[in-house]
Design a protein around this motif. Structure first.
Motif, PDB file in Angstrom:
ATOM      1  N   PRO A   1      66.568 -28.329  -8.953  1.00  0.00           N
ATOM      2  CA  PRO A   1      65.557 -27.875  -7.841  1.00  0.00           C
ATOM      3  C   PRO A   1      66.640 -27.727  -6.446  1.00  0.00           C
ATOM      4  CG  PRO A   1      64.451 -29.578  -9.053  1.00  0.00           C
ATOM      5  CD  PRO A   1      65.837 -29.674  -9.519  1.00  0.00           C
ATOM      6  N   THR A   2      66.637 -26.866  -5.641  1.00  0.00           N
ATOM      7  CA  THR A   2      67.096 -27.062  -4.396  1.00  0.00           C
ATOM      8  C   THR A   2      66.037 -26.136  -3.449  1.00  0.00           C
ATOM      9  OG1 THR A   2      69.308 -26.121  -5.521  1.00  0.00           O
ATOM     10  CG2 THR A   2      69.135 -25.861  -3.326  1.00  0.00           C
ATOM     11  N   VAL A   3      65.932 -26.697  -2.327  1.00  0.00           N
ATOM     12  CA  VAL A   3      65.046 -25.936  -1.290  1.00  0.00           C
ATOM     13  C   VAL A   3      65.933 -25.635  -0.192  1.00  0.00           C
ATOM     14  CG1 VAL A   3      63.371 -26.857   0.395  1.00  0.00           C
ATOM     15  CG2 VAL A   3      63.327 -27.985  -1.805  1.00  0.00           C
ATOM     16  N   LEU A   4      65.492 -24.184   0.283  1.00  0.00           N
ATOM     17  CA  LEU A   4      65.996 -23.623   1.352  1.00  0.00           C
ATOM     18  C   LEU A   4      65.002 -23.334   2.549  1.00  0.00           C
ATOM     19  CD1 LEU A   4      68.023 -20.937  -0.600  1.00  0.00           C
ATOM     20  CD2 LEU A   4      68.941 -23.177   0.343  1.00  0.00           C
ATOM     21  N   ARG A   5      65.499 -23.806   3.823  1.00  0.00           N
ATOM     22  CA  ARG A   5      64.618 -23.614   4.905  1.00  0.00           C
ATOM     23  C   ARG A   5      65.579 -22.836   5.897  1.00  0.00           C
ATOM     24  NH1 ARG A   5      60.172 -26.081   7.198  1.00  0.00           N
ATOM     25  NH2 ARG A   5      59.766 -24.925   8.860  1.00  0.00           N
TER      26      ARG A   5
ATOM     27  N   CYS B   1      69.915 -15.403  -5.533  1.00  0.00           N
ATOM     28  CA  CYS B   1      69.014 -15.760  -4.741  1.00  0.00           C
ATOM     29  C   CYS B   1      69.264 -16.212  -3.282  1.00  0.00           C
ATOM     30  CB  CYS B   1      68.337 -17.179  -5.701  1.00  0.00           C
ATOM     31  SG  CYS B   1      67.646 -16.418  -6.941  1.00  0.00           S
ATOM     32  N   LYS B   2      70.519 -16.646  -3.211  1.00  0.00           N
ATOM     33  CA  LYS B   2      71.062 -17.169  -1.680  1.00  0.00           C
ATOM     34  C   LYS B   2      70.989 -16.039  -1.121  1.00  0.00           C
ATOM     35  CE  LYS B   2      74.784 -19.615  -2.599  1.00  0.00           C
ATOM     36  NZ  LYS B   2      75.700 -20.642  -2.301  1.00  0.00           N
ATOM     37  N   LYS B   3      71.654 -14.777  -1.386  1.00  0.00           N
ATOM     38  CA  LYS B   3      71.955 -13.638  -0.648  1.00  0.00           C
ATOM     39  C   LYS B   3      70.587 -12.981  -0.405  1.00  0.00           C
ATOM     40  CE  LYS B   3      76.503 -12.213  -2.488  1.00  0.00           C
ATOM     41  NZ  LYS B   3      77.084 -11.186  -3.377  1.00  0.00           N
ATOM     42  N   LEU B   4      69.583 -13.459  -1.307  1.00  0.00           N
ATOM     43  CA  LEU B   4      68.193 -12.869  -1.293  1.00  0.00           C
ATOM     44  C   LEU B   4      67.522 -13.538   0.164  1.00  0.00           C
ATOM     45  CD1 LEU B   4      66.482 -10.557  -2.574  1.00  0.00           C
ATOM     46  CD2 LEU B   4      65.321 -12.649  -3.998  1.00  0.00           C
ATOM     47  N   TYR B   5      67.921 -14.879   0.200  1.00  0.00           N
ATOM     48  CA  TYR B   5      67.311 -15.766   1.087  1.00  0.00           C
ATOM     49  C   TYR B   5      67.769 -15.020   2.473  1.00  0.00           C
ATOM     50  CZ  TYR B   5      66.813 -19.696   4.224  1.00  0.00           C
ATOM     51  OH  TYR B   5      66.467 -20.340   5.306  1.00  0.00           O
ATOM     52  N   TRP B   6      69.087 -15.106   2.519  1.00  0.00           N
ATOM     53  CA  TRP B   6      69.338 -14.703   3.947  1.00  0.00           C
ATOM     54  C   TRP B   6      69.021 -13.156   4.296  1.00  0.00           C
ATOM     55  CZ3 TRP B   6      70.859 -18.330   6.789  1.00  0.00           C
ATOM     56  CH2 TRP B   6      71.398 -19.488   6.311  1.00  0.00           C
ATOM     57  N   SER B   7      68.852 -12.435   3.371  1.00  0.00           N
ATOM     58  CA  SER B   7      68.099 -11.059   3.700  1.00  0.00           C
ATOM     59  C   SER B   7      66.705 -11.154   4.058  1.00  0.00           C
ATOM     60  CB  SER B   7      68.181 -10.451   2.425  1.00  0.00           C
ATOM     61  OG  SER B   7      69.647  -9.875   2.033  1.00  0.00           O
ATOM     62  N   PHE B   8      66.103 -12.168   3.881  1.00  0.00           N
ATOM     63  CA  PHE B   8      64.538 -12.353   4.150  1.00  0.00           C
ATOM     64  C   PHE B   8      64.476 -13.412   5.124  1.00  0.00           C
ATOM     65  CE2 PHE B   8      64.075  -9.887   0.408  1.00  0.00           C
ATOM     66  CZ  PHE B   8      63.115  -8.896   0.558  1.00  0.00           C
ATOM     67  N   SER B   9      65.409 -13.914   5.786  1.00  0.00           N
ATOM     68  CA  SER B   9      65.417 -15.238   6.503  1.00  0.00           C
ATOM     69  C   SER B   9      64.572 -14.846   7.813  1.00  0.00           C
ATOM     70  CB  SER B   9      66.650 -15.653   6.859  1.00  0.00           C
ATOM     71  OG  SER B   9      67.295 -14.679   7.636  1.00  0.00           O
ATOM     72  N   ALA B  10      64.590 -13.850   8.211  1.00  0.00           N
ATOM     73  CA  ALA B  10      63.687 -13.746   9.503  1.00  0.00           C
ATOM     74  C   ALA B  10      62.290 -13.564   9.245  1.00  0.00           C
ATOM     75  CB  ALA B  10      64.188 -12.243  10.186  1.00  0.00           C
ATOM     76  N   ARG B  11      61.833 -12.826   8.222  1.00  0.00           N
ATOM     77  CA  ARG B  11      60.538 -12.678   7.850  1.00  0.00           C
ATOM     78  C   ARG B  11      60.075 -13.941   7.393  1.00  0.00           C
ATOM     79  NH1 ARG B  11      59.550  -7.772   3.805  1.00  0.00           N
ATOM     80  NH2 ARG B  11      57.334  -8.683   3.841  1.00  0.00           N
ATOM     81  N   LEU B  12      60.857 -14.803   6.738  1.00  0.00           N
ATOM     82  CA  LEU B  12      60.496 -16.089   6.306  1.00  0.00           C
ATOM     83  C   LEU B  12      60.091 -17.064   7.424  1.00  0.00           C
ATOM     84  CD1 LEU B  12      63.090 -16.708   3.238  1.00  0.00           C
ATOM     85  CD2 LEU B  12      60.467 -16.534   3.065  1.00  0.00           C
ATOM     86  N   GLU B  13      61.101 -16.943   8.396  1.00  0.00           N
ATOM     87  CA  GLU B  13      60.901 -17.646   9.712  1.00  0.00           C
ATOM     88  C   GLU B  13      59.495 -17.306  10.562  1.00  0.00           C
ATOM     89  OE1 GLU B  13      61.911 -20.515  12.253  1.00  0.00           O
ATOM     90  OE2 GLU B  13      62.883 -20.231  10.476  1.00  0.00           O
TER      91      GLU B  13
END
Length: 476
Positions: free
Chosen positions: A472-476, A322-334
């Motif tokens: 629970p962990t929150v990534l931003r 999930c952490k790798k997934l977050y960094w892959s989509f970080s631009a779209r999330l932002e």
């Protein structure tokens, strides 16, 4: 080739025949034993009666037997097949029925012999004699010799009774066999009628007439299961046929747009209407890439659904994925100001093909980002179920998916957005690929959508590993 109906009738008839033969053998043996015992008892009773009559015939005052009475008793005994010979101890009387009625005696013995040999071909009988003492007041006054065909014989009336019993047995056996044939025909009809319906339905299905339902019911569990299986198969084939038709239409639609665009632009450039500028060539190139991407995804879906040797299972830390997934989509999330909440922790393991499960999560995350409201939260959860499996959830808040669309989400080229706009809906193959991957893992995937919790995609996989608790962990 014999039918089930004919085999059932033959089976019932054969079993009935065996039962009748067994009963007949048992009946014959039992009856012969009873009748032979009865005949021997009757013989003893007759002889005892003759002895008693002779002793009563003796006159004490004269010490002699009355000749008239002896003749009467002797003739009566002869009628019963008994030959009587009387002698007194003083030698004054020596009366033998054969002396007086030699021919009648021979006829009586021959008749008894004929009766027994007519009934039993190998009957072992012969003339026999028994000697009895005649007494008066405890003193022997003479002897009585009784001759007969033995060891026993049947009278005419007894033979008639045996004949009638045999006739009854034959009639009973015939009626039983006839009833068995009728019952066999009735039972075979009840048994084969549902099977005939199954055969007719299968023939129609083989001719491509899907959706046929067998209305016939059967009280036989196996036959009813067969009917249910055929009905289910017919329903599934009808559904698959409709899906194939829809897929053909969807593929044609998906390919028609880029091909039409290419054709129009190329023809315009060939005819000199348009200049082959870099922008127009780039547009043609994008359409070609779109076609290639559609074909690649269809090919990948085919491989997933038909090849069974493409998976490489291992233990995977879902939290790290999930952490790798977050960094892959970080631009779209932002870009959409989205947050990700992970309800999992380091050490939450799954047993899966790493590349394929990552592909599933990528597809679900891509959809979640596309349809999430700006500034909302996407939640990824991991938990174990009571049926020894691991459930992975991807939840987002956005426009609710209609209930009638939920069951079609994983079909090829299906999009809730009927406009098929590439900017809002992709090509509609990603979720089909995701489902095919989960199916290959022996799991299942489904989705729910409402106005409170939003849209949630569930992926359930077979469990492997220890029991973990989610933090629970929150990534931003």
């Amino acid at each position: 080739m014999k039918t089930i109906k004919s085999r059932l009738i033959l089976s019932y008839s054969f079993i009935s025949f065996l039962i009748i033969v067994s009963l007949a053998v048992f009946y014959t043996i039992s009856m012969e034993s009873v009748f032979s015992k009865y005949a021997k008892e009757q013989l003893e009773e007759k002889i005892s009666s003759v002895v008693s009559q002779m002793e009563e015939l003796y006159q004490e005052d004269t010490g002699k037997y009355e000749m008239t009475g002896i003749e009467i008793i002797g003739n009566a005994a002869l009628q019963n097949g008994l030959l009587m010979h009387v002698k007194t101890t003083d030698g004054e009387l020596d009366w033998d029925i054969r002396t007086h009625k030699e021919e009648e005696c021979q006829i009586a013995l021959q008749h008894a012999e004929n009766n027994m040999h007519g009934r039993y071909l190998g009957f072992d009988g012969k003339y026999q004699e028994k000697e009895y003492m005649l007494e008066s007041d405890g003193k022997q006054v003479g002897t009585l010799t009784v001759g007969y065909y033995g060891p026993y014989s049947y009278t005419d009336s007894e033979l008639q009774l045996l004949g009638k019993l045999n006739q009854f047995l034959v009639l009973f056996a015939s009626a039983f066999v006839f009833l068995a044939v009728i019952l066999g025909g009735f039972m075979s009809r009840k048994f084969t009628r549902p099977i005939s319906s199954v055969i007719d339905a299968a023939s129609h299905i083989a001719q491509g007439q899907y959706g046929i339902k067998i209305e016939e019911k059967s009280k036989i569990a196996e036959t009813q299961k067969l009917i249910n299986a055929i009905n289910e198969m017919s329903k599934d084939l009808e559904k698959e046929e409709k899906q194939k038709q829809q897929i053909s239409a969807d593929v044609a639609h998906e390919l028609r747009t880029p091909l039409t665009n290419l054709q129009g632009q190329l023809e315009a450039m060939i005819d000199g209407i348009w200049e082959p500028t870099d922008e127009r060539l780039e547009s043609c190139h994008e359409e070609v890439l779109r076609l290639i991407n559609i074909v690649k995804q269809l090919q990948e879906l085919y491989v997933l659904e038909n090849r069974k040797d493409m998976m490489h299972f291992e233990k995977i830390d879902f939290y790290e994925m999930c952490k790798k997934l977050y960094w892959s989509f970080s631009a779209r999330l932002e870009q959409k100001q989205l947050r990700i909440r992970l309800l999992t922790k380091n050490g939450d393991m799954i047993w899966a093909d790493r590349q394929r499960i990552m592909q599933c999560m990528t597809n679900l995350m891509s959809n979640a980002i596309r349809y999430s409201e700006d500034g909302s939260e996407i939640q990824i959860s991991y938990h174990r179920t009571e049926n020894h499996s691991v459930c992975l959830e991807v939840q987002n808040r956005g426009k609710q998916i209609p209930n009638e669309a939920l069951e079609h989400l994983f079909e090829r080229f299906y999009r809730v957005d009927k406009s098929r706009n590439m900017q809002t809906g992709g090509m509609g193959i990603g979720l089909s690929i995701t489902k095919a991957i989960i199916d290959r893992h022996g799991g299942k995937i489904w989705a729910t959508s409402d106005g409170i919790r939003g849209t949630i995609f569930y992926m359930e996989l077979p469990e492997d590993g220890e029991n973990y608790h989610k933090i629970p962990t929150v990534l931003r």
